[in-house]
Design a protein around this motif. Structure first.
Motif, PDB file in Angstrom:
ATOM      1  N   PRO A 123      -5.105  -1.931   0.484  1.00 61.47           N
ATOM      2  CA  PRO A 123      -3.878  -2.727   0.825  1.00 61.47           C
ATOM      3  C   PRO A 123      -4.174  -4.193   1.338  1.00 61.47           C
ATOM      4  O   PRO A 123      -5.127  -4.295   1.784  1.00 61.47           O
ATOM      5  N   THR A 124      -3.306  -5.050   0.522  1.00 58.33           N
ATOM      6  CA  THR A 124      -3.510  -6.494   0.881  1.00 58.33           C
ATOM      7  C   THR A 124      -3.455  -6.850   2.424  1.00 58.33           C
ATOM      8  O   THR A 124      -2.903  -6.121   3.428  1.00 58.33           O
ATOM      9  N   ASN A 126      -2.521  -9.616   3.577  1.00 53.70           N
ATOM     10  CA  ASN A 126      -1.258 -10.195   3.927  1.00 53.70           C
ATOM     11  C   ASN A 126      -0.084  -9.189   4.550  1.00 53.70           C
ATOM     12  O   ASN A 126       0.779  -8.833   3.691  1.00 53.70           O
ATOM     13  N   VAL A 127      -0.089  -8.969   5.835  1.00 52.23           N
ATOM     14  CA  VAL A 127       0.752  -7.761   5.972  1.00 52.23           C
ATOM     15  C   VAL A 127       2.255  -8.165   5.973  1.00 52.23           C
ATOM     16  O   VAL A 127       3.197  -7.614   5.707  1.00 52.23           O
ATOM     17  N   HIS A 130       3.328  -8.319   2.595  1.00 54.69           N
ATOM     18  CA  HIS A 130       3.656  -6.901   2.144  1.00 54.69           C
ATOM     19  C   HIS A 130       5.113  -6.231   2.512  1.00 54.69           C
ATOM     20  O   HIS A 130       5.780  -5.543   1.981  1.00 54.69           O
ATOM     21  N   ALA A 133       7.872  -7.586   0.670  1.00 53.55           N
ATOM     22  CA  ALA A 133       7.934  -7.055  -0.351  1.00 53.55           C
ATOM     23  C   ALA A 133       8.622  -5.784  -0.690  1.00 53.55           C
ATOM     24  O   ALA A 133       9.335  -5.558  -1.644  1.00 53.55           O
ATOM     25  N   VAL A 134       8.104  -4.806  -0.046  1.00 54.31           N
ATOM     26  CA  VAL A 134       8.600  -3.514   0.231  1.00 54.31           C
ATOM     27  C   VAL A 134      10.056  -3.282   0.842  1.00 54.31           C
ATOM     28  O   VAL A 134      10.810  -2.651   0.495  1.00 54.31           O
ATOM     29  N   PHE A 140       4.928   1.102   4.404  1.00 52.72           N
ATOM     30  CA  PHE A 140       3.833   0.681   3.481  1.00 52.72           C
ATOM     31  C   PHE A 140       2.522   0.842   4.424  1.00 52.72           C
ATOM     32  O   PHE A 140       2.556   1.489   5.619  1.00 52.72           O
ATOM     33  N   PRO A 143      -3.790  -2.819   5.911  1.00 49.20           N
ATOM     34  CA  PRO A 143      -5.009  -3.179   5.279  1.00 49.20           C
ATOM     35  C   PRO A 143      -6.013  -2.310   6.177  1.00 49.20           C
ATOM     36  O   PRO A 143      -5.969  -1.890   7.217  1.00 49.20           O
TER      37      PRO A 143
END
Length: 196
Positions: A123-124, A126-127, A130, A133-134, A140, A143
């Motif tokens: 996973p990215t 950039n928490v 992220h 985005a969700v 989610f 990383p």
């Protein structure tokens, strides 16, 4: 400069062969780091996170997934160490310090490649982005991280231990010097007198 017995004439080709074999071992073992990285990214437990729109929290505050990722990396590194050492020993049974160094360097590089590749494929990093985005109240994953950097040594340590064990058990033996009885090593039987 050749030895008195002429044995130094083939030292250069032999050294070149050993260095070539060491480089091949290092590259082949390091490339295996790609496989370890892919496996780690797929098998390591993921850390679930959740956001309320303003902050990000662990979904399960008592979860042990983060420690599990380190454990998986270390265990798989141990397995890769055993397998790569066995493969190098089978390929180059004659041994030599250059091949041992090649295996060690390849194992260290393989661990680093696996770590960086697993993190990149996970996973990215950039928490915050992220979480946005969700959306809020959606699960989610954090990383993939390797918190215990000592796990990077699992592969090289296992490789060196396995190679040492295989070499001591099945490696070539140094020739033993012939045993000569010089007449002074054992006592003479009673009654045996020297000739006059």
């Amino acid at each position: 400069m050749p030895d008195a017995d002429g044995g130094g004439a083939d030292e250069q080709p032999r050294l070149g062969r050993e260095l070539r074999d060491a480089a091949i071992a290092a590259v082949a073992v390091a490339v295996c780091g790609v496989v370890l990285g892919l496996l780690w990214e797929q098998l390591a437990p993921q850390v679930p996170l959740i956001s309320d729109g303003s902050a990000v929290y662990l979904k399960n505050s008592e979860g042990e997934q983060a420690v599990g990722a380190d454990g998986w990396f270390a265990l798989m590194g141990l397995g890769f160490g055993v397998l790569t050492a066995a493969a190098v020993f089978w390929w180059r049974r004659a041994g030599g310090i250059a091949v041992v160094i090649g295996l060690a360097v390849g194992a260290v590089l393989g661990s680093l490649i696996a770590w960086r590749l697993g993190v990149a494929l996970g996973p990215t990093q950039n928490v915050v982005a992220h979480a946005k985005a969700v959306g809020p109240n959606k699960v989610f994953y954090a990383p993939l991280e390797l918190r215990a950097k000592g796990a990077l040594l699992a592969w090289p340590v296992a490789a060196m231990a396995t190679l040492l064990a295989l070499t001591s058990a099945f490696g070539p033996r140094d020739p033993q010097p012939p045993q000569h009885w010089d007449g002074w090593s054992a006592p003479k039987p009673p009654g045996d007198t020297p000739d006059q």
